[in-house]
Design an enzyme around this catalytic site. Structure first.
Site, PDB file in Angstrom:
ATOM      1  N   ARG A 156       0.812  -1.235   0.000  1.00 34.56           N
ATOM      2  CA  ARG A 156       0.000   0.000   0.000  1.00 34.56           C
ATOM      3  C   ARG A 156       0.835   1.271   0.000  1.00 34.56           C
ATOM      4  NH1 ARG A 156      -3.018  -3.203   3.778  1.00 34.56           N
ATOM      5  NH2 ARG A 156      -4.689  -4.218   2.651  1.00 34.56           N
ATOM      6  N   HIS A 159      -0.946  15.845 -26.264  1.00 36.88           N
ATOM      7  CA  HIS A 159      -0.941  14.464 -25.794  1.00 36.88           C
ATOM      8  C   HIS A 159      -2.174  13.663 -26.228  1.00 36.88           C
ATOM      9  CE1 HIS A 159       2.512  15.805 -23.576  1.00 36.88           C
ATOM     10  NE2 HIS A 159       2.653  14.674 -22.928  1.00 36.88           N
ATOM     11  N   LYS A 216       3.095  11.437 -11.499  1.00 31.60           N
ATOM     12  CA  LYS A 216       2.201  10.598 -12.305  1.00 31.60           C
ATOM     13  C   LYS A 216       2.922   9.287 -12.571  1.00 31.60           C
ATOM     14  CE  LYS A 216      -0.788  13.726 -14.862  1.00 31.60           C
ATOM     15  NZ  LYS A 216      -1.128  14.257 -16.215  1.00 31.60           N
ATOM     16  N   HIS A 275       7.328   8.561 -27.622  1.00 28.88           N
ATOM     17  CA  HIS A 275       6.333   9.435 -26.989  1.00 28.88           C
ATOM     18  C   HIS A 275       6.566  10.902 -27.404  1.00 28.88           C
ATOM     19  CE1 HIS A 275       3.613  10.990 -23.934  1.00 28.88           C
ATOM     20  NE2 HIS A 275       4.580  11.763 -23.482  1.00 28.88           N
ATOM     21  N   LYS A 277       7.244  22.893 -14.558  1.00 30.81           N
ATOM     22  CA  LYS A 277       6.453  21.727 -14.141  1.00 30.81           C
ATOM     23  C   LYS A 277       6.152  21.799 -12.655  1.00 30.81           C
ATOM     24  CE  LYS A 277       5.170  17.121 -14.629  1.00 30.81           C
ATOM     25  NZ  LYS A 277       5.215  15.885 -15.359  1.00 30.81           N
ATOM     26  N   ARG A 310      -3.200  21.622 -14.448  1.00 30.86           N
ATOM     27  CA  ARG A 310      -2.204  20.593 -14.788  1.00 30.86           C
ATOM     28  C   ARG A 310      -2.480  19.967 -16.154  1.00 30.86           C
ATOM     29  NH1 ARG A 310       0.837  15.981 -11.124  1.00 30.86           N
ATOM     30  NH2 ARG A 310       2.070  15.183 -12.880  1.00 30.86           N
ATOM     31  N   GLU A 346      -4.512  17.246 -11.078  1.00 27.36           N
ATOM     32  CA  GLU A 346      -5.064  17.591 -12.397  1.00 27.36           C
ATOM     33  C   GLU A 346      -6.571  17.843 -12.356  1.00 27.36           C
ATOM     34  OE1 GLU A 346      -3.033  15.709 -15.721  1.00 27.36           O
ATOM     35  OE2 GLU A 346      -4.921  15.705 -16.806  1.00 27.36           O
ATOM     36  N   GLU A 389       9.117  17.773 -25.194  1.00 30.50           N
ATOM     37  CA  GLU A 389       8.448  18.155 -23.934  1.00 30.50           C
ATOM     38  C   GLU A 389       9.002  19.498 -23.427  1.00 30.50           C
ATOM     39  OE1 GLU A 389       5.829  16.570 -22.865  1.00 30.50           O
ATOM     40  OE2 GLU A 389       6.041  14.386 -23.024  1.00 30.50           O
ATOM     41  N   HIS A 436      -1.058  10.474 -27.834  1.00 30.22           N
ATOM     42  CA  HIS A 436      -1.354   9.154 -27.261  1.00 30.22           C
ATOM     43  C   HIS A 436      -2.128   8.296 -28.270  1.00 30.22           C
ATOM     44  CE1 HIS A 436      -0.913  10.492 -22.746  1.00 30.22           C
ATOM     45  NE2 HIS A 436       0.240  10.286 -23.341  1.00 30.22           N
ATOM     46  N   ASN A 442      -0.627  18.638 -20.891  1.00 28.14           N
ATOM     47  CA  ASN A 442      -0.984  17.623 -21.876  1.00 28.14           C
ATOM     48  C   ASN A 442      -1.104  18.170 -23.285  1.00 28.14           C
ATOM     49  OD1 ASN A 442      -1.545  14.763 -21.250  1.00 28.14           O
ATOM     50  ND2 ASN A 442      -2.499  15.707 -19.461  1.00 28.14           N
TER      51      ASN A 442
HETATM   52  P1  NAD Z   1      12.197   5.445 -22.324  1.00 27.94           P
HETATM   53  O1  NAD Z   1      12.079   5.322 -20.873  1.00 27.94           O
HETATM   54  O2  NAD Z   1      11.683   4.346 -23.174  1.00 27.94           O
HETATM   55  O3  NAD Z   1      13.717   5.748 -22.677  1.00 27.94           O
HETATM   56  C1  NAD Z   1      14.073   5.908 -24.028  1.00 27.94           C
HETATM   57  C2  NAD Z   1      15.228   4.968 -24.426  1.00 27.94           C
HETATM   58  O4  NAD Z   1      16.444   5.498 -23.925  1.00 27.94           O
HETATM   59  C3  NAD Z   1      15.107   3.572 -23.860  1.00 27.94           C
HETATM   60  O5  NAD Z   1      15.566   2.663 -24.824  1.00 27.94           O
HETATM   61  C4  NAD Z   1      16.038   3.614 -22.670  1.00 27.94           C
HETATM   62  O6  NAD Z   1      16.525   2.347 -22.296  1.00 27.94           O
HETATM   63  C5  NAD Z   1      17.144   4.488 -23.189  1.00 27.94           C
HETATM   64  N1  NAD Z   1      17.938   5.191 -22.203  1.00 27.94           N
HETATM   65  C6  NAD Z   1      17.524   5.741 -21.056  1.00 27.94           C
HETATM   66  N2  NAD Z   1      18.503   6.440 -20.485  1.00 27.94           N
HETATM   67  C7  NAD Z   1      19.583   6.306 -21.274  1.00 27.94           C
HETATM   68  C8  NAD Z   1      20.903   6.799 -21.221  1.00 27.94           C
HETATM   69  N3  NAD Z   1      21.288   7.648 -20.270  1.00 27.94           N
HETATM   70  N4  NAD Z   1      21.757   6.450 -22.181  1.00 27.94           N
HETATM   71  C9  NAD Z   1      21.363   5.626 -23.193  1.00 27.94           C
HETATM   72  N5  NAD Z   1      20.119   5.153 -23.319  1.00 27.94           N
HETATM   73  C10 NAD Z   1      19.242   5.494 -22.357  1.00 27.94           C
HETATM   74  O7  NAD Z   1      11.442   6.765 -22.856  1.00 27.94           O
HETATM   75  P2  NAD Z   1      11.360   8.252 -22.285  1.00 27.94           P
HETATM   76  O8  NAD Z   1      11.276   9.115 -23.471  1.00 27.94           O
HETATM   77  O9  NAD Z   1      12.373   8.515 -21.254  1.00 27.94           O
HETATM   78  O10 NAD Z   1       9.951   8.251 -21.535  1.00 27.94           O
HETATM   79  C11 NAD Z   1       8.756   8.030 -22.234  1.00 27.94           C
HETATM   80  C12 NAD Z   1       7.736   7.508 -21.262  1.00 27.94           C
HETATM   81  O11 NAD Z   1       7.497   8.506 -20.255  1.00 27.94           O
HETATM   82  C13 NAD Z   1       6.393   7.222 -21.884  1.00 27.94           C
HETATM   83  O12 NAD Z   1       5.926   5.994 -21.405  1.00 27.94           O
HETATM   84  C14 NAD Z   1       5.505   8.346 -21.407  1.00 27.94           C
HETATM   85  O13 NAD Z   1       4.172   7.970 -21.313  1.00 27.94           O
HETATM   86  C15 NAD Z   1       6.100   8.649 -20.070  1.00 27.94           C
HETATM   87  N6  NAD Z   1       5.847  10.006 -19.585  1.00 27.94           N
HETATM   88  C16 NAD Z   1       5.391  10.141 -18.318  1.00 27.94           C
HETATM   89  C17 NAD Z   1       5.187  11.407 -17.799  1.00 27.94           C
HETATM   90  C18 NAD Z   1       4.763  11.554 -16.361  1.00 27.94           C
HETATM   91  O14 NAD Z   1       4.424  12.676 -15.966  1.00 27.94           O
HETATM   92  N7  NAD Z   1       4.798  10.507 -15.577  1.00 27.94           N
HETATM   93  C19 NAD Z   1       5.451  12.538 -18.582  1.00 27.94           C
HETATM   94  C20 NAD Z   1       5.918  12.359 -19.861  1.00 27.94           C
HETATM   95  C21 NAD Z   1       6.122  11.074 -20.372  1.00 27.94           C
HETATM   96  N1  GLY Z   2       3.199  15.067 -18.289  1.00 30.18           N
HETATM   97  C1  GLY Z   2       1.956  15.558 -17.822  1.00 30.18           C
HETATM   98  C2  GLY Z   2       1.848  15.726 -16.351  1.00 30.18           C
HETATM   99  O1  GLY Z   2       2.734  15.405 -15.606  1.00 30.18           O
HETATM  100  O2  GLY Z   2       0.848  16.202 -15.878  1.00 30.18           O
END
Ligand code: NAD
Ligand code: GLY
Length: 358
Positions: free
Chosen positions: A118, A245, A140, A262, A224, A238, A234, A182, A249, A242
């Site tokens: 939990r 997005h 998130k 993404h 942010k 917030r 949100e 972003e 998405h 998006n």
């Molecule tokens: P990812 O986590 O898939 O990383 C991209 C690639 O880079 C992967 O292959 C990873 O292994 C590689 N990588 C990571 N760090 C590295 C490094 N230092 N050197 C070499 N390779 C490296 O993708 P991302 O773009 O980081 O994140 C996208 C994800 O984040 C999506 O799932 C999206 O929905 C999510 N997201 C979440 C929020 C949130 O607020 N929680 C906001 C934006 C995006």
């Molecule tokens: N990336 C959108 C949020 O964190 O609200």
């Protein structure tokens, strides 16, 4: 080192941004509550940085779980691997989870931390530009469902975020650009001065100039943190984070997770939002060109893949902003001034979807 604060009362936490932070034991120890740690990483990031992180955890019972790399593994099935590791390693409620990776690892590790017994503490150590400017901040957490992106998740804040800019040296150019999408988003929704800075410094960012990267991460995180502090769950502003997005998405889901990054899908989505805003008479066509120009200079796409309008709209209807069955979109009243609205003509949306495909 730069320190920013995400002001959420007794759940406030710092974001540390700077060079060589990964090996700084004293920094991380301040945020570990018990003596047990589970590091969650993936098959790409772990060989690069896990040893360094583990070395800074001397004196703790530090274990790791390594997930397969890719958006397509951001599922309940692979989330379960984290729970299995926690249980098999007999990790208690005092265990801290450390997410070492990009947004996929961060979102999954955070969700696991929110659920295990939990809720246990967790720390974000983001290793992509996208994760350093966006996903590691704000709490998130989620996994994808075949029918919709990030649809299963929780709001759950980390204890701190440690963004070591040195790790960006191993990131490939395509991933760097995805992160810049972003970064551009913050300029478009609420910070036109930052957008101007990006227009002047895009080549430095793409060239990984250290000062430019640190500034872009700092300014993005400031934006942010402000928005999250004002509207953690949100209920209002917030949603502006998006921008692009709902379109993005839908593209990611339609194409199969991981086919379009993404950040790439969001880039197209932001261009679609600008295009629709112009059709509504809010933006000038010169503004739309300005958005396209900056995205293209960041080596990002502005036209989406061929997907039927009906399918796009179907997928766009699976969105967390939907209210009483009505799609709501983040659109631009002006550059630097975004709104969430359901007041757009369906015909104009069709035109945008039609026009903004390859
Ligand atoms: P990812 O986590 O898939 O990383 C991209 C690639 O880079 C992967 O292959 C990873 O292994 C590689 N990588 C990571 N760090 C590295 C490094 N230092 N050197 C070499 N390779 C490296 O993708 P991302 O773009 O980081 O994140 C996208 C994800 O984040 C999506 O799932 C999206 O929905 C999510 N997201 C979440 C929020 C949130 O607020 N929680 C906001 C934006 C995006
Ligand atoms: N990336 C959108 C949020 O964190 O609200």
């Amino acid at each position: 080192m730069i320190t920013l604060d995400v002001a959420l009362g007794d759940r406030s936490y710092p974001i540390y941004i700077g060079r060589s932070l990964l090996g700084k034991a004293a920094l991380i120890h301040n945020y570990l509550s018990g003596k047990e740690v589970l590091v969650v990483s993936n098959t790409t990031v772990a060989p690069l940085y896990l040893d360094k992180l583990m070395a800074s955890l001397e004196g703790y019972r530090a274990e790791s779980v390594i997930l397969p790399d890719g958006e397509k593994y951001k599922t309940l099935e692979y989330l379960n691997d984290i729970f299995t590791a926690l249980l098999e390693k007999r990790m208690s409620r005092q265990t801290s989870i450390i997410a070492l990776g990009g947004g996929v690892v961060g979102d999954m590790a955070g969700f696991a931390a929110a659920c295990y017994q939990r809720g246990i503490p967790f720390i974000q150590v983001p290793t992509t530009l996208l994760a350093q400017v966006d996903s590691s901040v704000g709490g998130k957490t989620a996994v994808n469902h075949p029918a919709g992106k990030n649809m299963i998740g929780a709001f759950y804040q980390p204890k701190c975020v440690i963004a070591d800019t040195d790790v960006l040296s191993t990131l490939d150019d395509r991933q760097l650009s995805a992160g810049i999408a972003e970064v551009i988003k913050y300029g478009l929704i609420r910070d036109e001065c930052f957008l101007l800075w990006l227009e002047e410094n895009m080549e430095a960012l793409l060239g990984r100039d250290a000062a430019a990267l640190v500034y872009a991460i700092e300014r993005s995180c400031m934006n942010k943190a402000d928005v999250v502090a004002a509207d953690e769950h949100e209920c209002g502003q917030r949603a502006l984070l998006n921008l692009g997005h709902t379109f993005g998405h839908a593209i990611e889901t339609a194409m199969g997770y991981g086919e379009w990054l993404h950040g790439e899908a969001v880039a197209v989505g932001m261009y679609m939002a600008a295009d629709l805003s112009a059709r509504l008479g809010w933006l000038e066509t010169t503004d739309v060109t300005r958005v396209a120009r900056l995205l293209e200079r960041a080596n990002l796409p502005v036209k989406g893949p061929r997907i039927s309008i009906e399918k796009m709209k179907d997928l766009m209807a699976v969105d967390k902003k939907v209210l009483d069955g009505q799609i709501r979109l983040v659109l631009l009243k002006a550059i630097g001034d975004a709104v969430v609205t359901d007041e757009f003509d369906a015909e104009l949306l069709d035109q945008t979807l039609q026009q903004c495909q390859v």
